[in-house]
Write a protein that holds these residues in place. Structure first.
Motif, PDB file in Angstrom:
ATOM      1  N   GLU A 181      -2.300  10.410   2.618  1.00 40.96           N
ATOM      2  CA  GLU A 181      -3.132  11.460   3.227  1.00 40.96           C
ATOM      3  C   GLU A 181      -4.361  10.871   3.912  1.00 40.96           C
ATOM      4  O   GLU A 181      -4.855  11.419   4.905  1.00 40.96           O
ATOM      5  N   LEU A 182      -4.854   9.751   3.383  1.00 43.77           N
ATOM      6  CA  LEU A 182      -6.028   9.094   3.969  1.00 43.77           C
ATOM      7  C   LEU A 182      -5.651   8.116   5.083  1.00 43.77           C
ATOM      8  O   LEU A 182      -6.499   7.379   5.579  1.00 43.77           O
ATOM      9  N   GLN A 214     -15.859  -2.803  -0.689  1.00 45.81           N
ATOM     10  CA  GLN A 214     -15.595  -2.450   0.707  1.00 45.81           C
ATOM     11  C   GLN A 214     -15.983  -3.582   1.646  1.00 45.81           C
ATOM     12  O   GLN A 214     -15.275  -3.858   2.623  1.00 45.81           O
ATOM     13  N   VAL A 248      -8.687   4.393  -4.647  1.00 43.32           N
ATOM     14  CA  VAL A 248      -8.021   4.633  -3.365  1.00 43.32           C
ATOM     15  C   VAL A 248      -9.047   5.039  -2.316  1.00 43.32           C
ATOM     16  O   VAL A 248      -9.057   4.525  -1.192  1.00 43.32           O
ATOM     17  N   SER A 249      -9.931   5.969  -2.665  1.00 43.89           N
ATOM     18  CA  SER A 249     -10.948   6.435  -1.723  1.00 43.89           C
ATOM     19  C   SER A 249     -11.852   5.287  -1.276  1.00 43.89           C
ATOM     20  O   SER A 249     -12.172   5.160  -0.089  1.00 43.89           O
ATOM     21  N   GLU A 250     -12.263   4.457  -2.234  1.00 38.85           N
ATOM     22  CA  GLU A 250     -13.133   3.343  -1.901  1.00 38.85           C
ATOM     23  C   GLU A 250     -12.429   2.374  -0.959  1.00 38.85           C
ATOM     24  O   GLU A 250     -13.001   1.947   0.055  1.00 38.85           O
ATOM     25  N   GLN A 273      -2.386  10.492  -2.138  1.00 42.58           N
ATOM     26  CA  GLN A 273      -3.748  10.308  -1.648  1.00 42.58           C
ATOM     27  C   GLN A 273      -3.817   9.188  -0.613  1.00 42.58           C
ATOM     28  O   GLN A 273      -4.464   9.335   0.433  1.00 42.58           O
ATOM     29  N   TYR A 274      -3.173   8.097  -0.897  1.00 42.80           N
ATOM     30  CA  TYR A 274      -3.190   6.952   0.024  1.00 42.80           C
ATOM     31  C   TYR A 274      -2.641   7.342   1.393  1.00 42.80           C
ATOM     32  O   TYR A 274      -3.233   7.028   2.439  1.00 42.80           O
ATOM     33  N   ALA A 284      -7.974   7.523  -8.473  1.00 43.06           N
ATOM     34  CA  ALA A 284      -8.230   8.132  -7.167  1.00 43.06           C
ATOM     35  C   ALA A 284      -9.482   7.546  -6.527  1.00 43.06           C
ATOM     36  O   ALA A 284      -9.542   7.355  -5.299  1.00 43.06           O
ATOM     37  N   ALA A 285     -10.498   7.245  -7.333  1.00 37.29           N
ATOM     38  CA  ALA A 285     -11.732   6.684  -6.794  1.00 37.29           C
ATOM     39  C   ALA A 285     -11.469   5.334  -6.131  1.00 37.29           C
ATOM     40  O   ALA A 285     -12.081   5.015  -5.099  1.00 37.29           O
ATOM     41  N   LEU A 288      -9.745   2.799   1.064  1.00 36.05           N
ATOM     42  CA  LEU A 288      -9.463   3.352   2.394  1.00 36.05           C
ATOM     43  C   LEU A 288     -10.749   3.616   3.170  1.00 36.05           C
ATOM     44  O   LEU A 288     -10.738   3.638   4.399  1.00 36.05           O
ATOM     45  N   GLY A 289     -11.858   3.776   2.445  1.00 36.91           N
ATOM     46  CA  GLY A 289     -13.148   3.918   3.110  1.00 36.91           C
ATOM     47  C   GLY A 289     -13.570   2.666   3.840  1.00 36.91           C
ATOM     48  O   GLY A 289     -14.447   2.714   4.714  1.00 36.91           O
TER      49      GLY A 289
END
Length: 313
Positions: free
Chosen positions: A32-33, A265, A290-292, A29-30, A287-288, A294-295
Motif C-alpha cells: 500500500e505504501l 532512514q 515498515v512505515s519508517e 502495508q508494504y 508496522a512501525a 518506506l518513509g
C-alpha cells in the motif's frame, strides 16, 4: 527529479517469529505504501521453526498472493536456494547445495509454496564448491530459458566466483548472474573480527569496484544491524566495537537532525542513493518498521551530507 530508491521487504521472520496474521498485515502495508520487492528464501526460517526445516516464509507469501487478486502483477518476488537443511536442523553439515537436481527440486517447491509460475529474481543462497560450477550455471540458466525465473543472483559469494560463473554462462549462451547479495550497512565491522552470524559474507571495496565495472545489482542484507542503530536492547556485535563506530554514529545523528529523519532512514538513504546504488533489504516485524523504512524512499542526502557520512570513520 530523482528516481525513488528501492527498499526491499525482508520476509525472513514471516511464519515463525511473526505469525501469519501479522505477516499478511505487513505485506499489505508494504504494498500500500508503494513497495515492490519481497525477498525470502526456501530455508526461512528453519532455525526458528519446530520442524527444523524452512519454507514458512514462502508459504505465507504464497497464501497472501492467492487471496489478493492482481497482486502478483504488482509485486516482484525474490527467493533463494542452496541452504535449506536436508534433515531437521542439519545446517551447515546437511544442506541441499547447488547441484542441478537440488536446484530443480528447490525451485519447483518454491514456486508451489509461493503460488506462482515465475520468480523475478532467483539467488544461489550460499556457495557450494562440492558441485562443478558448470553444473550450477547450466541449471540456473535453464530456469531463465524456460521462463520460470526472470534474472539470477549470487548471495554470499565472492566476486571472483560470480565472475567465473558469468563467463561460463556466456560461453554456453545462457543467462548468468546479474545481481549480488551481501551483508552491508553504514557501520563497518573491524577486519578480521568474526561476525556473530557465521554464514554472512560482508561486502568490500572490491565488491563495489566489481559491481560498478560489470553493472551488477547489489542487494544488501542486515542493513539495520538487527536494530543496533536505535535499540538499546540490541547492542552492536563485538565486531563493531571500535572508534570508527562512534564517529560514524555522530555523523549519522548530525545528518538525521538536519533532515528530520531517523538514524535508520538516513542509513537507507545512504545505502540506496550512493554512486553505486544498493537495494537495502529491511527485515520487518512491526508496522512501525515498515512505515519508517518506506518513509526513506523519498529521502535525499545533499552532497555535503553524503560527504560528511563518508568521511566519518
Amino acid at each position: 527529479m530523482a528516481t525513488e530508491i528501492t527498499i526491499v521487504l525482508g520476509a525472513l521472520a514471516f511464519g515463525t517469529r511473526v505469525d501469519e496474521a501479522q505477516s499478511v498485515d505487513l505485506l499489505d502495508q508494504y504494498t500500500e505504501l508503494g513497495g515492490e520487492w519481497i525477498d525470502t528464501a526456501n530455508n526461512y526460517s528453519w532455525w526458528m521453526h519446530p520442524s527444523g526445516l524452512g519454507g514458512q516464509s514462502e508459504a505465507i507469501i504464497g497464501r497472501w498472493l492467492g487471496k489478493r487478486p492482481g497482486m502478483r502483477e504488482r509485486v516482484k518476488l525474490s527467493t533463494k536456494a542452496g541452504a535449506e537443511p536436508t534433515v531437521p536442523n542439519g545446517y551447515p553439515e546437511h544442506v541441499e547445495g547447488l547441484s542441478a537436481a537440488a536446484l530443480r527440486a528447490a525451485l519447483g517447491k518454491s514456486l508451489d509454496l509461493l503460488q506462482t509460475e515465475r520468480v523475478d529474481l532467483y539467488w544461489a543462497h550460499i556457495e557450494d564448491r562440492s558441485v562443478p560450477l558448470e553444473e550450477t550455471v547450466e541449471a540456473l540458466g535453464g530456469f531463465v530459458a524456460d521462463n520460470r525465473v526472470g534474472r539470477l543472483g549470487a548471495s554470499n559469494h565472492p566476486a571472483w566466483r560470480v565472475e567465473r560463473a558469468r563467463m561460463l554462462a556466456a560461453e554456453r549462451g545462457l543467462t548468468g548472474y546479474t545481481a549480488m547479495q551481501l551483508r552491508w550497512s553504514y557501520l563497518q565491522p573491524m577486519p578480521g573480527v568474526a561476525l556473530p552470524q557465521s554464514g554472512h559474507v560482508h561486502a568490500s571495496a572490491e565488491t563495489f569496484d566489481y559491481v560498478g565495472a560489470t553493472g551488477q545489482w547489489l542487494w544488501a542484507y542486515n542493513t539495520m544491524l538487527d536494530g543496533g542503530y536505535t535499540r538499546p536492547d540490541r547492542p552492536l556485535p563485538e565486531a563493531y566495537a571500535h572508534p570508527g563506530t562512534a564517529r560514524r554514529l555522530a555523523a549519522l545523528d548530525e545528518v538525521a537532525a538536519e533532515l528530520g529523519a531517523t538514524r535508520n532512514q538516513v542509513v537507507l538513504a545512504w545505502l540506496a542513493g550512493g554512486p553505486i546504488p544498493v537495494a537495502p533489504i529491511v527485515g520487518v516485524t512491526t508496522a512501525a518498521q515498515v512505515s519508517e523504512a518506506l518513509g526513506a524512499k523519498a529521502l535525499r542526502l545533499t552532497p555535503d551530507q553524503r560527504a560528511k557520512l563518508d568521511a566519518a570513520g
